[in-house]
Design a protein around this motif. Sequence first.
Motif, PDB file in Angstrom:
ATOM      1  N   GLU A   1      -1.652  15.960 -11.967  1.00  0.00           N
ATOM      2  CA  GLU A   1      -0.420  15.188 -11.553  1.00  0.00           C
ATOM      3  C   GLU A   1      -1.101  14.328 -10.843  1.00  0.00           C
ATOM      4  N   ALA A   2      -1.988  14.407  -9.924  1.00  0.00           N
ATOM      5  CA  ALA A   2      -2.693  13.323  -9.090  1.00  0.00           C
ATOM      6  C   ALA A   2      -3.062  12.224  -9.647  1.00  0.00           C
ATOM      7  N   LEU A   3      -4.107  12.737 -10.766  1.00  0.00           N
ATOM      8  CA  LEU A   3      -4.839  11.687 -11.643  1.00  0.00           C
ATOM      9  C   LEU A   3      -3.734  10.857 -12.540  1.00  0.00           C
TER      10      LEU A   3
ATOM     11  N   VAL B   1       5.695   6.380  -0.886  1.00  0.00           N
ATOM     12  CA  VAL B   1       4.844   7.823  -0.901  1.00  0.00           C
ATOM     13  C   VAL B   1       5.136   8.201  -2.336  1.00  0.00           C
ATOM     14  N   GLN B   2       3.763   8.874  -2.877  1.00  0.00           N
ATOM     15  CA  GLN B   2       3.897   9.425  -4.228  1.00  0.00           C
ATOM     16  C   GLN B   2       3.575  10.934  -3.875  1.00  0.00           C
TER      17      GLN B   2
ATOM     18  N   PRO C   1       0.945  -1.061  -0.106  1.00  0.00           N
ATOM     19  CA  PRO C   1       0.048  -0.065  -0.060  1.00  0.00           C
ATOM     20  C   PRO C   1       0.964   1.283  -0.019  1.00  0.00           C
ATOM     21  N   TRP C   2       0.496   2.192  -0.839  1.00  0.00           N
ATOM     22  CA  TRP C   2       1.172   3.695  -0.581  1.00  0.00           C
ATOM     23  C   TRP C   2       0.192   4.509  -0.314  1.00  0.00           C
ATOM     24  N   VAL C   3       0.842   5.866  -0.358  1.00  0.00           N
ATOM     25  CA  VAL C   3       0.071   7.020   0.150  1.00  0.00           C
ATOM     26  C   VAL C   3       0.675   8.269  -1.011  1.00  0.00           C
ATOM     27  N   LEU C   4      -0.589   8.799  -1.428  1.00  0.00           N
ATOM     28  CA  LEU C   4      -0.325  10.034  -2.296  1.00  0.00           C
ATOM     29  C   LEU C   4      -0.606  11.417  -1.682  1.00  0.00           C
ATOM     30  N   VAL C   5       0.309  12.328  -1.780  1.00  0.00           N
ATOM     31  CA  VAL C   5       0.128  13.409  -1.116  1.00  0.00           C
ATOM     32  C   VAL C   5       0.084  14.463  -2.175  1.00  0.00           C
ATOM     33  N   ILE C   6      -1.187  15.185  -1.974  1.00  0.00           N
ATOM     34  CA  ILE C   6      -1.097  16.404  -2.890  1.00  0.00           C
ATOM     35  C   ILE C   6      -1.126  17.751  -2.332  1.00  0.00           C
TER      36      ILE C   6
ATOM     37  N   GLU D   1      -0.799   5.898 -13.674  1.00  0.00           N
ATOM     38  CA  GLU D   1       0.488   5.412 -13.727  1.00  0.00           C
ATOM     39  C   GLU D   1       1.052   4.271 -12.978  1.00  0.00           C
ATOM     40  N   GLU D   2       0.743   4.486 -11.608  1.00  0.00           N
ATOM     41  CA  GLU D   2       0.954   3.621 -10.404  1.00  0.00           C
ATOM     42  C   GLU D   2       0.147   2.404 -10.064  1.00  0.00           C
TER      43      GLU D   2
END
Length: 812
Positions: free
Chosen positions: A699-701, A691-692, A665-670, A706-707
């Motif tokens: 860029e979040a979309l 972390v992304q 699992p990973w986390v996306l910080v906007i 991509e990931e």
Amino acid sequence: MSPSRAPGVKLRAYILLFLLIFGLMPLILAALINLPLVLDRTALFYQRAYLQNLRADFRDLDQHLASRHEMIRFLAKLPEPGLILGVRGDSDQIDLARARYTAWINQILADQRDVIQILFVDAEAQERFWLVRDARTQEWHPTAQPPQIPNRQFLAAGLESPPGAVMVSRIRVDAQAGVDDPRQLMTLNLVSQIGNDGADPEPGVVVLTIDVGGLAQTYRDTLWVNHDGSYLRPGQPASGQPEAFETFPGLAAIFAEGKLALWKGGQGRQMLWLPMFLTEDGFPLWVGRVVDPSPLDAFRNELIVRVLTIIAVLVLVVMVLARWIAARVEHFGHELLGGIRRILHDGQPLRFSWAGPRELRELGEQLTALAETQAEHLRAARAHTRELEQSNRYKSQFLANVSHELRTPLNSILLLSKMLGAESSGLNPAQRRQAQVINEAGRDLRAMIDNILDISRIEAGRLGLSLDSVELRPMLEDLIELFSPQLVDKPVELSLRLELGTPEQLQTDRDKLRQILKNFLANAIKFTERGEVRLEVGTRTESDRPLVLSVIDTGIGIARDKQEIIFEAFQQADGSTRRRYGGTGLGLAISRELATLLGGVIEVESTPGVGSRFSLLLPLSPEGAALERAPEPMSTRASEPLDDVDEAPSSLDVTAESASDPGAPWVLVIERDVKTLVRLTSDLSRRCLRVQTAADLDEALETLREEGEGCALLLLAAQVSTEMTCDTIRTLLAETQEPHPAVAILGSADMDPGLQTCLGVGAVALLAKPVDPDALTALLVQVMGRAVSETPDRTGEAPGQTSASRHATERT
């Protein structure tokens, strides 16, 4: 139709077409060319026959008039011309002589009814005596008033003519006289001198008037028309109206040409018109005769039917012959095509055993040998292709792994060194300068890596286009402003020039066009020590690439034999150039490939020691370049580093060593705030989470697409308004699959209470910045269902340096 039959049918069609072109087409063309000519000539002969009949009829008229020549000569031989003219003798003698002459005329001209008037004129052209035939009794008698007087010039010519000669006047058409006496409608005059043979002639002439209209009554199927279109009906008064022009539309044009012509009307009506006589007023007198076209039409129809029948029979014979030939060739074609297909696709060595002529057997033997050779070569080529594909996969995997491993620590170095080099970092000037040197070296290294990845993507065909309407002048002015600071310490002038007539905008990929021009300008500035660098825009007429963007410099120049290799990857003009000026030799190689994607070409003109001119030729719209709108893949932008400490990198991926598994699992910080971004990244990485980061919604979309799957938590910075924040949450959740990631909103300490409404559209928590570690731990436990432990910082490393970070790819 089955696929196996398709080649035979196609071969049959080719054979049929061949025989039609080289067998029947000459015959058909000859018929099409000669048939109209034959029909026209036949119609001409038919019309000439009618013309001959018409002229034969009028030859009878000429012969009749010739007989009147003898008559006037006979009348001119008077026994007493002086008495008839009244120039000698007394009145009784003159009257007696004229009476005897009148009685004599009534005897010899009783049945010559076309002669209607006899006139005696003296040498002074004065009328001395005349006789007129009575229209009712046909008797000759003198009248009180002189008859119709001939043309004076004609009389003068008759007086000067030799004795015995006869002169004939033109036809006189007198519609007014024809009203009173129809015999006067169409007349002509004959004149001859008076006198006996061997005697002194008495000066004077005799004039004979002939009723031509009366003679014309014998031609019942002939029309007489004056030049003005009025009918001349012999024996009837003239109407004076252009009735013929109304009866025969187009007749006026025929009369205007003054030539023999065939008039054609509706329902097959035809009239042959001929200018037969000239009248005294100089206009022709037209004669028309009906032409019966039915025999000619019957001949034309019969001829056309026969020709079409012959052509149809020949076409049928050719089609039967072509089918027979195609059937004989079909087996050979199937065997040949099928064998070649198996050789090319399957690599099977086949044997062609054909019976028949010697040439055919030799062809089979040669094809058999060729099949064996081709099969061997195909096996070798496929083996080599597999090796190349495997090698290419290894290279792509190597580049991807190396880029990830290099860019991850490099982006952390860039970010932290820039923060340390800022005045607000708390370091002294020397330390800040050292941090700036680190940042500049890192940016150069990142540019080299980005160029290598660009070349890799271009070779793999993964570089797409994003077409848009580009305003030309603002983009070029931005480029000039971007590069101007690099020339502060150089005696080089940077300028922009747009020619008249340059289009204001074009349809293209803005980022790729910008990258090509930036590479041109960067090279020009690098290799120019003094002089000028000019960005110039012009047009080329009559070209499918009318827009020309050129970068002109006064630098070191390029030798002619080196102007091609500079566009190859990792190549420069020579080794000394690389040692002196640096660079990887990838900029122009990338520019040429990008130009090809945009439908353009690059031209170079250069002279060593004088300067260079690099020109990009582009179409104004994507139609000329056959471009396709495709989703923009991830690509690096080498020449746009992070320039502002308050602006976040496009994407910062910080991954702990224990969380390197792609399936974790990973986390996306906007978030755009660098300090918050670094702090959150450090805290999450210490908890062994991948972390992304993203600066905005786009860029979040892109990162989510991509990931792929596995995103457990979205940390979203609050937007300008509550509505925008809620809309962003909805968009992010719509782009992810089940199970959706949890969304937490990052707001300021005095955040808008209205953000509570976003909890109803998918958000699970509101966190105030700076984020409290305990609140973050509680959120992670809530979202992931387990405690997330922290890893201690390594000695001597700042938070966030325990993991790798990378700069996500920007749109090229």
